[in-house]
Design a protein around this motif. Structure first.
Motif, short mmCIF file in Angstrom:
data_model
loop_
_atom_site.label_atom_id
_atom_site.label_comp_id
_atom_site.label_asym_id
_atom_site.label_seq_id
_atom_site.Cartn_x
_atom_site.Cartn_y
_atom_site.Cartn_z
N LEU A 1 7.11 6.48 -5.73
CA LEU A 1 5.73 6.83 -6.05
C LEU A 1 4.75 6.40 -4.95
O LEU A 1 3.72 7.04 -4.74
N LYS A 2 5.08 5.32 -4.25
CA LYS A 2 4.23 4.86 -3.15
C LYS A 2 4.75 5.29 -1.77
O LYS A 2 4.15 4.97 -0.74
N ASN A 3 5.88 6.02 -1.74
CA ASN A 3 6.47 6.44 -0.46
C ASN A 3 6.73 5.26 0.46
O ASN A 3 6.44 5.29 1.66
N ILE A 4 7.29 4.20 -0.11
CA ILE A 4 7.57 2.99 0.65
C ILE A 4 8.94 3.11 1.34
O ILE A 4 9.89 3.65 0.77
N ARG A 5 9.02 2.62 2.57
CA ARG A 5 10.28 2.60 3.31
C ARG A 5 10.77 1.16 3.48
O ARG A 5 10.00 0.29 3.87
N ILE A 6 12.04 0.94 3.22
CA ILE A 6 12.69 -0.34 3.50
C ILE A 6 13.61 -0.11 4.69
O ILE A 6 14.49 0.77 4.66
N GLY B 1 18.30 -17.26 2.33
CA GLY B 1 18.01 -17.49 0.92
C GLY B 1 18.71 -16.55 -0.04
O GLY B 1 18.49 -16.63 -1.25
N GLY B 2 19.56 -15.64 0.47
CA GLY B 2 20.28 -14.76 -0.44
C GLY B 2 20.58 -13.40 0.17
O GLY B 2 19.83 -12.91 1.01
N MET B 3 21.68 -12.79 -0.27
CA MET B 3 22.14 -11.53 0.31
C MET B 3 21.54 -10.31 -0.36
O MET B 3 21.43 -9.25 0.26
N ASN B 4 21.14 -10.42 -1.62
CA ASN B 4 20.72 -9.24 -2.39
C ASN B 4 19.34 -9.43 -2.99
O ASN B 4 18.92 -10.54 -3.30
N PHE B 5 18.63 -8.31 -3.16
CA PHE B 5 17.35 -8.33 -3.87
C PHE B 5 17.16 -7.01 -4.58
O PHE B 5 17.70 -5.98 -4.17
N SER B 6 16.39 -7.04 -5.67
CA SER B 6 16.19 -5.86 -6.50
C SER B 6 14.86 -5.18 -6.19
O SER B 6 13.85 -5.84 -5.96
N VAL B 7 14.90 -3.85 -6.19
CA VAL B 7 13.70 -3.04 -5.96
C VAL B 7 13.65 -1.96 -7.04
O VAL B 7 14.66 -1.29 -7.29
N GLY B 8 12.50 -1.80 -7.66
CA GLY B 8 12.34 -0.74 -8.64
C GLY B 8 12.20 0.61 -7.96
O GLY B 8 11.36 0.78 -7.08
N ALA B 9 13.02 1.59 -8.35
CA ALA B 9 12.97 2.90 -7.72
C ALA B 9 11.59 3.56 -7.80
O ALA B 9 11.11 4.10 -6.81
N PRO B 10 10.91 3.54 -8.98
CA PRO B 10 9.58 4.17 -9.03
C PRO B 10 8.60 3.53 -8.05
O PRO B 10 7.76 4.21 -7.48
N GLU B 11 8.74 2.22 -7.85
CA GLU B 11 7.87 1.51 -6.91
C GLU B 11 8.01 2.09 -5.50
O GLU B 11 7.05 2.20 -4.75
N ASN C 1 0.83 -1.21 0.00
CA ASN C 1 0.00 0.00 0.00
C ASN C 1 0.86 1.26 0.00
O ASN C 1 2.06 1.22 0.27
N MET C 2 0.22 2.39 -0.26
CA MET C 2 0.89 3.67 -0.15
C MET C 2 1.44 3.82 1.27
O MET C 2 0.74 3.59 2.25
N GLY C 3 2.72 4.22 1.37
CA GLY C 3 3.33 4.43 2.68
C GLY C 3 3.71 3.16 3.41
O GLY C 3 3.97 3.19 4.62
#
Length: 333
Positions: free
Chosen positions: A272-277, A259-269, A247-249
């Protein structure tokens, strides 16, 4: 006294039950007679030499509960006889946001809980929730603290929100489920086992998704209507599947790298949704006290898979290594 000792990083073959002198508490310390301890996969990593800052020999175990039986200078003798559960950390530092460079855990580099007694700072001995026996209390420390910090401090999880917990069944994930349900959160979970998913639903999860079925990517968004918070210990495999359901935010809390050290995230994703990791690990003493108080208030019961005696502690580690499915492995002392 007896201790479960590791002398070399050669796997479980290097683990042995040994005897050592009973330690005496120094200034500001207490000696706790351990009544029960519980295991984490951390102990297995240590036996293989897969842990930072290795220092051997060591007494294993960072989760424990027991009774204060001796105090050092400056500690009220009235503490003797208190039933306590132990904060698993040492030397967090002054900044609540993250641990200091000197931070470590019991059982490496600190003394371990898999033995008859342990010396800890007096402040690290927190009152055991009255509704729990020693075995249940010993199942709490590292798992409940990691879950609490991730959900409450880092994500700011609120009642009524929708939470996704990946890889349900392990100690941390199961505590996250218990805490979130007690907070009034709508919880969704993933697992590679349908049996484990059913157990999670019996504990209050609204729905579960088998990540071996690729259709769960679409089913998550459709079933949940969107996710506000994710608690993820295996983002390399999981994030690509749930990213579009956020969801937004939304806040994505990462507490492991199974299961792994790295993962990919799309910057617009993200923007645009103001997501925090958000990354998190363990927690400080104040967070531990808050988590234990919440467990006591809500009468939360840990899920215990199986119990062993201290004489069987090596077999308990082997059982953990073989991939038990759900809940904590406890060692009674």
């Amino acid at each position: 006294m007896r201790i479960l000792s590791l002398k070399s990083a050669d796997g479980l073959d290097a683990v042995s039950l040994d005897s050592t002198a009973l330690p005496e508490p120094g200034a500001g310390e207490v000696r706790v007679a351990i009544r029960a301890a519980s295991l984490n996969h951390r102990e297995l990593w240590i036996t293989r030499g897969q842990y930072p800052g290795m220092s051997l020999p060591a007494t294993l175990g960072c989760d424990g509960a027991g009774v204060i039986e001796a105090v050092g200078a400056g500690v009220d003798p009235g503490q003797i006889g208190r039933q306590v559960v132990l904060y698993p950390g040492l030397n967090w530092g002054d900044d609540a946001r993250y641990p200091a460079a000197a931070f470590g855990l019991l059982g490496m580099p600190g003394p371990g809980t898999l033995g008859d007694a342990i010396i800890v700072p007096a402040a690290s001995a927190v009152d055991k929730p009255a509704h729990l026996n020693f075995a249940a209390a010993a199942a709490l420390p590292l798992g409940v603290l990691t879950a609490w910090r991730g959900l409450v401090t880092k994500a700011g999880l609120l009642a009524g929100e929708k939470l996704l917990i990946t890889g349900i069944g392990g100690g941390v994930a199961t505590f996250a489920l218990k805490i979130a349900v007690a907070m009034g959160v709508e919880v969704f979970v993933t697992s590679g086992s349908d049996e484990t998913l059913e157990k999670a639903k019996a504990l209050g999860a609204k729905a579960g998704f088998n990540y071996k079925d690729e259709s769960w990517r679409k089913a998550l968004g459709k079933t949940s209507g969107g996710i506000d918070v994710v608690f993820d210990g295996a983002p390399a495999a999981s994030y690509p599947a749930y990213g579009r359901a956020l969801n937004m935010g939304a806040r994505v809390v990462i507490y492991g790298s199974t299961g792994g050290m790295n993962f990919s995230v799309g910057a617009p994703e993200l923007f645009l949704k103001n997501i925090r990791i958000i990354g998190t690990n363990v927690g400080n003493l104040e967070e531990f006290k808050a988590a234990i108080a919440f467990v006591a208030e809500k009468k939360i019961e840990p899920v215990i898979d199986r119990s062993f005696s201290l004489d069987e502690a090596k077999a308990a580690l082997a059982y953990l290594e073989q991939g038990h499915a759900f809940g904590k492995v406890v060692v009674g002392i």
